[in-house]
Design a protein around this motif. Structure first.
Motif, PDB file in Angstrom:
ATOM      1  N   UNK A   1      38.124 -11.281 -36.443  1.00  0.00           N
ATOM      2  CA  UNK A   1      38.656 -12.137 -37.513  1.00  0.00           C
ATOM      3  C   UNK A   1      38.009 -11.795 -38.828  1.00  0.00           C
ATOM      4  N   UNK A   2      38.358 -12.577 -39.855  1.00  0.00           N
ATOM      5  CA  UNK A   2      37.852 -12.299 -41.193  1.00  0.00           C
ATOM      6  C   UNK A   2      36.320 -12.317 -41.216  1.00  0.00           C
ATOM      7  N   UNK A   3      35.699 -11.205 -41.601  1.00  0.00           N
ATOM      8  CA  UNK A   3      34.235 -11.058 -41.608  1.00  0.00           C
ATOM      9  C   UNK A   3      33.628 -11.417 -40.257  1.00  0.00           C
ATOM     10  N   UNK A   4      34.372 -11.210 -39.197  1.00  0.00           N
ATOM     11  CA  UNK A   4      33.904 -11.612 -37.879  1.00  0.00           C
ATOM     12  C   UNK A   4      34.100 -10.474 -36.885  1.00  0.00           C
ATOM     13  N   UNK A   5      33.111 -10.286 -36.021  1.00  0.00           N
ATOM     14  CA  UNK A   5      33.226  -9.246 -34.999  1.00  0.00           C
ATOM     15  C   UNK A   5      32.713  -9.783 -33.677  1.00  0.00           C
ATOM     16  N   UNK A   6      32.848  -8.962 -32.631  1.00  0.00           N
ATOM     17  CA  UNK A   6      32.373  -9.359 -31.298  1.00  0.00           C
ATOM     18  C   UNK A   6      30.858  -9.247 -31.182  1.00  0.00           C
ATOM     19  N   UNK A   7      30.195  -8.755 -32.231  1.00  0.00           N
ATOM     20  CA  UNK A   7      28.741  -8.573 -32.166  1.00  0.00           C
ATOM     21  C   UNK A   7      28.041  -9.917 -31.959  1.00  0.00           C
ATOM     22  N   UNK A   8      27.058  -9.894 -31.058  1.00  0.00           N
ATOM     23  CA  UNK A   8      26.264 -11.105 -30.864  1.00  0.00           C
ATOM     24  C   UNK A   8      24.996 -10.991 -31.713  1.00  0.00           C
ATOM     25  N   UNK A   9      24.330 -12.098 -31.861  1.00  0.00           N
ATOM     26  CA  UNK A   9      23.117 -12.099 -32.677  1.00  0.00           C
ATOM     27  C   UNK A   9      22.137 -11.050 -32.149  1.00  0.00           C
ATOM     28  N   UNK A  10      21.623 -10.236 -33.045  1.00  0.00           N
ATOM     29  CA  UNK A  10      20.649  -9.210 -32.659  1.00  0.00           C
ATOM     30  C   UNK A  10      21.282  -7.944 -32.110  1.00  0.00           C
ATOM     31  N   UNK A  11      22.589  -7.950 -31.949  1.00  0.00           N
ATOM     32  CA  UNK A  11      23.249  -6.756 -31.412  1.00  0.00           C
ATOM     33  C   UNK A  11      23.465  -5.751 -32.541  1.00  0.00           C
ATOM     34  N   UNK A  12      23.155  -4.526 -32.238  1.00  0.00           N
ATOM     35  CA  UNK A  12      23.166  -3.508 -33.285  1.00  0.00           C
ATOM     36  C   UNK A  12      24.186  -2.424 -32.957  1.00  0.00           C
TER      37      UNK A  12
ATOM     38  N   UNK B   1      35.717  -1.871 -27.161  1.00  0.00           N
ATOM     39  CA  UNK B   1      36.930  -1.259 -27.717  1.00  0.00           C
ATOM     40  C   UNK B   1      37.203  -1.857 -29.094  1.00  0.00           C
ATOM     41  N   UNK B   2      37.713  -1.033 -29.989  1.00  0.00           N
ATOM     42  CA  UNK B   2      37.957  -1.496 -31.366  1.00  0.00           C
ATOM     43  C   UNK B   2      38.812  -2.751 -31.376  1.00  0.00           C
ATOM     44  N   UNK B   3      39.851  -2.766 -30.584  1.00  0.00           N
ATOM     45  CA  UNK B   3      40.764  -3.919 -30.669  1.00  0.00           C
ATOM     46  C   UNK B   3      40.087  -5.225 -30.250  1.00  0.00           C
ATOM     47  N   UNK B   4      38.969  -5.105 -29.478  1.00  0.00           N
ATOM     48  CA  UNK B   4      38.239  -6.322 -29.119  1.00  0.00           C
ATOM     49  C   UNK B   4      37.096  -6.590 -30.102  1.00  0.00           C
ATOM     50  N   UNK B   5      36.761  -5.573 -30.886  1.00  0.00           N
ATOM     51  CA  UNK B   5      35.594  -5.674 -31.772  1.00  0.00           C
ATOM     52  C   UNK B   5      35.894  -6.520 -33.014  1.00  0.00           C
ATOM     53  N   UNK B   6      37.059  -6.257 -33.622  1.00  0.00           N
ATOM     54  CA  UNK B   6      37.386  -6.958 -34.880  1.00  0.00           C
ATOM     55  C   UNK B   6      38.068  -8.273 -34.557  1.00  0.00           C
TER      56      UNK B   6
END
Ligand SMILES: Cc1cc2nc3c(=O)[nH]c(=O)nc-3n(C[C@H](O)[C@H](O)[C@H](O)COP(=O)(O)OP(=O)(O)OC[C@H]3O[C@@H](n4cnc5c(N)ncnc54)[C@H](O)[C@@H]3O)c2cc1C
Lengths: 261, 792
Positions: free
Chosen positions: A146-157, A139-144
């Motif tokens: 912080x500053x230049x930071x997202x919930x994406x893990x390394x290698x996640x596309x 969900x978007x609200x969990x994705x963003x």
């Protein structure tokens, strides 16, 4: 720029396999390349994802608009389908940066980078977007996060972004006069049950202004937020705009957005 | 044949520029070249304790590393200040040494400390990262307002003061002020600007081991002057062993006048490492190290009578020179500024006092207009404020103080040969529909917007020459210009000029005037510039001097060609010299109407011998060939003038300022190519609007440049401008035979006060500083609302 290995995988699996802690995906390159040229970032592997067909394109269903990660801003801005389903989203894309940036920059790159003054994150928040990655849906609200930071893990596309079609919506932005990023941007979306006011540029990360959203949920007119003070505390203050000025713009542009809906 | 002068001939250079075929310094590559990368100070002020190059020297591909130590050992000279300015007390200005590579102290962020040469650019960069400089960081002096109270940054420069200069008569001014009904005062900041030429600086150096000649390809506005400076002061090579080529150059605006550190270092080093060297600035280097413009703090006063007559003028200015005094650095805030600060008005008593200070910031030098935009801003803000305070119309107060007799002896230095200031302002009023402003203002108010109108009338002294004048004011060289016209035997003509085009369209304008003089098609003429091995000599292009000085040298050389042609033609036509007339490219024997074209005569000039019937056409006392040169040194500056009117609309909720209308009426004397002149005016206005509303150079208190990229430095863009409404009036200059006046800088000179006067008018007289950014204007609108509420 330091030398690096360039890869152009044809599918998501290969792209993901190549990823490491010293790699970057290359979408539009509008952020990645300047940071490499300025020596702010350097990577061992640059993984160009533009050849992965599946990642590009726009699909509209009854309830949502899904935009592939490597779809360019210019494509979104020009899309008849987007213009019909969520005109505010096409407008947002059409006002990003300048023509050169819009013809290269992508939605996936924009949200993965999560620049605090980027436009798309506000649309994601206001339109209850779901970010589909090669691993999961977020969900978007969990994705963003912080500053230049997202919930994406390394290698996640990021593969695609799915936006909920609202009843009405509008995006208003006060561009930075130099870069034309958002000094602040306000995305107002009126859904069946409630209204979301998402703000970008004002703080270190995109956010929903709960107060404004609540007031507009009970009465969707600009007069509903007359006299509502937007607090400047916690807002960015830099050489382009003070926190007070940003706070003034947030309330002003929220009204403008509501009036434009 | 119709005259080409005065017609809108399309630009010859557009073919190559618009097709991407221009050949710039960075396009030049030399076999076996190395790449240079400079190690620059990250600190605004620091002692350099040591420079360790050992790791860099071992780095892959590195060919050599040089530092301030070697350059000092080789006695290579530093960068120079071209004008000697004296203080009011008669003392000489204080100028610190400016070595090409700093050895002991670094004085601004970006100052070069060392240089690395390598086989590839990437290797040079890697190598540069491995040069270890040990700094002792010192407290930087950044704000010019504090410079005189701060620790001295250069040895021997007390109070960081280069000079405390006075022009004018303080006593007379005091007397005038004592008779005034009202004194109008302004405190102004003329904001620092980064020139931002589209093409960053670059140089390519080729040292020929056999001939010991250095060829320097460089982004210069004045290649001959560069050679002179590098030879005489830099000690890089004797003048005859140094060839400087400035090929296509993508904009200069003054920032490419100076010979820079990189050019000196690379020229010296190429000889040392016996390899060609290429260096191209990155955009960040341009921001940090190109000379900047403006940066004045001014307090000025105008003494007026109640009916709007001007009695006296005072100007107290602090000018920021940055870390070092460069070629035009010391004259820009003095003789290019002070004399013009009384504007287009009769003001019986005036003085300008300028204190120039050093700070730990990039050096400040000439930038489009150089001193005259600062002067115009000062007087035109004062005049507009005077109109407001006296309740007079802003055009009426100007008209009231314009001179109507020419030559007009301006208060401080200049004698303006020609002009008609009334006609210019009348025309501007008409074109701008000045009378209809109130109605438009009401309309804006009905839409919740504030509307303002601003006027500025200017004159400026340009065509920077008269050697006699400039040398008496402290210039280190004479500023004439030269030309050579080579009429080749087959009829093509090469016109060599010492002026240099980096956007001014000399290929076209100069070909137009030569074609008219010689009566040949423009296509036969090639304008050649930018190479010390081709043209005789030259002072280059700045100060709107190319046409008024360089162009006239071409005219005079062409006239010599025609004179010699006449002598030869007379012999060919077998008539007396006074029986030959030159018209439309033909020498005509008046009585017989027999003719020889200039092409036939030129051909004959190269065939001095006798054979069969053919007799030598060369008269006794003449030499073969048809090549003439001229050095032109005018009797005076040229004085373009005009009036500009701007209308802005302000959104009080956001503070956004929109330039709604912009009208410019200029008097450039005779105009050679109206299309090119309009282009120059457009560019100048764009830069002036940039200064007034957008461009905001900011250093933080440690001397770091915060606006060192386009993400933060606001360049104006096309959508910031309305369509400019241009008009011209014409009074001929009397100081040159074409009657032309310079047009390159006027737009940038007149526009900042025009726009600011409009903004301040919209804000009900509330003063704000440049650039009038949205937030500043928003603050002013809030204050205005408050005071309006109080009043109500
Ligand atoms: C002058 C200028 C003005 C701009 N103005 C605006 C503006 O007004 N509004 C605005 O919103 N933006 C603006 N931008 C940003 C621009 O629109 C791009 O969206 C942004 O630069 C990144 O997108 P990109 O496709 O170029 O990503 P890239 O630069 O290629 O990548 C950026 C980052 O995202 C990662 N990434 C890329 N794609 C994916 C993916 N699918 N999955 C996971 N990670 C990924 C990369 O690894 C990298 O770390 C501006 C940029 C410039 C240069």
């Amino acid at each position: 720029m330091k030398s690096f290995n360039y890869h152009a995988p044809k599918d998501v699996k290969d792209a993901s396999k190549l990823a490491s802690s010293s790699s970057a995906f290359l979408a539009g390159g509008m952020t990645t390349i300047p940071s490499m040229k300025l020596g702010l970032a350097s990577y061992k592997d640059v993984i160009d994802i533009k050849n992965i067909k599946k990642l590009s394109g726009i699909k509209v269903s009854g309830k949502s608009v899904t935009i592939g990660a490597t779809t360019k801003h210019a494509e979104v801005a020009a899309s008849k389908d987007v213009k019909k389903a969520i005109p505010a989203l096409a407008k947002l894309a059409g006002n990003i940066g300048d023509a050169q940036v819009r013809n290269r920059g992508t939605i996936g790159g924009s949200i993965s980078n999560n620049d605090p003054s980027a436009c798309y994150p506000s649309a994601c928040m206001a339109l209850n977007a779901i970010i589909h990655t090669n691993k999961r849906s977020i969900d978007a609200e969990k994705f963003f996060t912080g500053m230049f930071d997202t919930a994406l893990k390394s290698g996640e596309l990021v593969e695609a972004v799915e936006f909920q079609i609202p009843e009405k919506a509008d995006y208003q932005k006060h561009p930075n006069p130099a870069s034309r990023y958002a000094i602040i941007g306000v995305f107002v979306a009126k859904h069946k049950k409630d209204v979301n006011v998402a703000v970008t540029g004002a703080k270190s990360c995109v956010y929903i202004d709960k107060d404004l959203s609540k007031k507009l949920s009970s009465n969707f007119s600009s007069s509903a937020i007359d006299g509502t003070e937007v607090k400047s505390s916690g807002m960015n203050s830099d050489m382009h705009a003070s926190a007070e000025y940003r706070a003034n713009l947030v309330s002003l542009y929220t009204k403008k957005a509501v009036e434009a809906c | 044949m119709a005259s080409l002068v005065g017609s809108r001939v399309e630009r010859k250079e557009d073919t190559r520029f618009l097709q991407g075929k221009g050949r710039y310094t960075a396009d030049i590559n030399i076999a076996n070249q190395t790449y240079a990368v400079f190690v620059r100070s990250p600190h605004a002020r620091a002692k350099i304790k040591s420079v360790d190059t050992s790791k860099a020297l071992k780095s892959s591909g590195v060919v050599g590393v040089l530092t301030g130590k070697e350059i000092a050992e080789d006695k290579i000279g530093g960068l120079i200040a071209g004008w000697a300015i004296r203080s009011e007390d008669g003392s000489e200005m204080k100028v610190p040494a400016n070595p090409p590579l700093a050895k002991d102290v670094a004085n601004f962020v970006g100052e070069p400390i060392a240089v690395v040469f390598a086989e590839t650019l990437d290797e040079a960069k890697e190598g540069a990262e491995k040069v270890k400089v040990d700094y002792k960081v010192l407290k930087a002096v950044v704000d010019p307002a504090d410079a005189m109270k701060s620790e001295a940054i250069h040895d021997g420069v007390d109070k960081n003061l280069c000079y405390d200069w006075l022009l004018g008569d303080r006593k007379a001014v005091d007397e005038a002020f004592s008779k005034a009904d009202k004194i109008i005062k302004v405190d102004l900041i003329n904001n620092r600007l980064v020139p931002n030429a589209m093409e960053p600086r670059a140089c390519v150096v080729d040292y020929n081991i056999a001939s010991e000649e250095i060829t320097l390809y460089t982004t210069s506005q004045n290649p001959h002057l560069s050679r002179l400076v590098m030879s005489a002061f830099g000690n890089v090579a004797p003048e005859n062993k140094l060839r400087v080529v400035a090929p296509d150059v993508g904009g200069g605006f003054g920032s490419k006048i100076n010979v820079y550190n990189e050019e000196i270092v690379c020229s010296w080093a190429s000889k040392k490492i016996e390899r060609p060297i290429k260096w191209v600035a990155e955009r960040t280097e341009s921001f940090l190290t190109d000379t900047h413009g403006r940066d004045h703090i001014t307090h000025a006063e105008l003494a007026v009578t109640n009916d709007g007559k001007f009695l006296g003028f005072k100007n107290e200015t602090i000018a920021n020179l940055g870390a070092y005094a460069r070629v035009f650095g010391t004259v820009t805030p003095t003789y290019l500024f002070g004399p013009c600060a009384t504007g287009v008005y009769i003001i019986p008593a005036a003085y300008s006092n300028v204190k120039a200070v050093y700070t730990n910031t990039a050096p400040v030098d000439a930038y489009r207009g150089a001193g005259r935009p600062e002067a115009t801003y000062t007087i035109e803000r004062l005049v507009e404020k005077a109109a407001m305070e006296l309740g007079m119309d802003k055009t009426e107060i100007r008209m009231k103080n314009f001179p109507t007799q020419f030559p007009f002896k301006q208060t401080l230095v200049h004698t303006v040969d020609s002009g008609d200031y009334v006609a210019g302002l009348e025309k501007a009023k008409q074109m701008a529909d000045y009378a209809g402003f109130e109605a438009r203002k009401k309309q804006s108010e009905a839409n919740g917007k504030l509307r303002g109108i601003g006027v500025s009338s200017y004159f400026e002294a340009c065509g920077i020459a008269p050697s006699a004048a400039v040398m008496s004011l402290g210039c280190g060289v004479g500023l004439w210009e030269s030309a050579e016209v080579r009429f080749n035997p087959t009829g093509q003509i090469s016109v060599f000029t010492g002026a240099h085009s980096h956007g001014q369209s000399h290929d076209t304008t100069f070909a137009q005037i030569a074609a008219d003089e010689l009566g040949v098609p423009m296509e036969n003429i090639d304008v050649v510039h930018g190479d010390t091995d081709k043209g005789t000599f030259g002072m280059g292009t700045y100060g709107s001097r190319s046409l008024t000085v360089g162009g006239i040298a071409i005219v005079n050389a062409c006239k010599k060609i025609v004179e010699k042609g006449k002598r030869v033609a007379a012999k060919m036509l077998e008539v007396n010299l006074d029986e030959v007339e030159f018209k439309n490219g033909e020498f005509v024997a008046i009585k017989s109407n027999k003719k020889k074209t200039i092409g036939e005569v030129a051909f004959a000039c190269y065939l001095p011998g006798q054979r069969d019937e053919m007799k030598s056409p060369i008269p006794e006392g003449d030499e073969p060939g048809l090549i003439e040169s001229s050095f032109f040194d005018p009797a005076n500056f040229s004085f373009p003038a005009g009036s500009h009117i701007c209308e802005v609309e302000i959104d009080p909720d956001t503070g956004n300022v929109k330039v709604e209308k912009y009208t410019a009426v200029d008097d450039f004397g005779r105009i050679v190519n109206p299309m090119i002149v309009e282009g120059q005016v457009h560019g100048g206005i764009a830069q002036g609007i940039g200064q007034a509303l957008h461009e905001n150079t900011q250093y933080d208190e440690t001397g770091q440049l915060m606006t060192a990229s386009y993400m933060d430095y606001t360049m104006p863009r096309a959508d910031n401008f309305p369509e400019f409404n241009l008009g011209f009036t014409c009074t001929h200059a009397t100081s040159n035979p074409l009657g032309v006046k310079g047009c390159g800088e006027a737009g940038a000179i007149a526009s900042p006060p025009t726009v600011m006067n409009a903004v301040i008018d919209a804000l009900g007289g509330q003063e704000i500083s440049m650039p009038a950014t949205a937030e500043k204007v928003w603050e002013a609108c809030k204050a205005m609302k408050k005071s309006n509420a109080k009043a109500a």
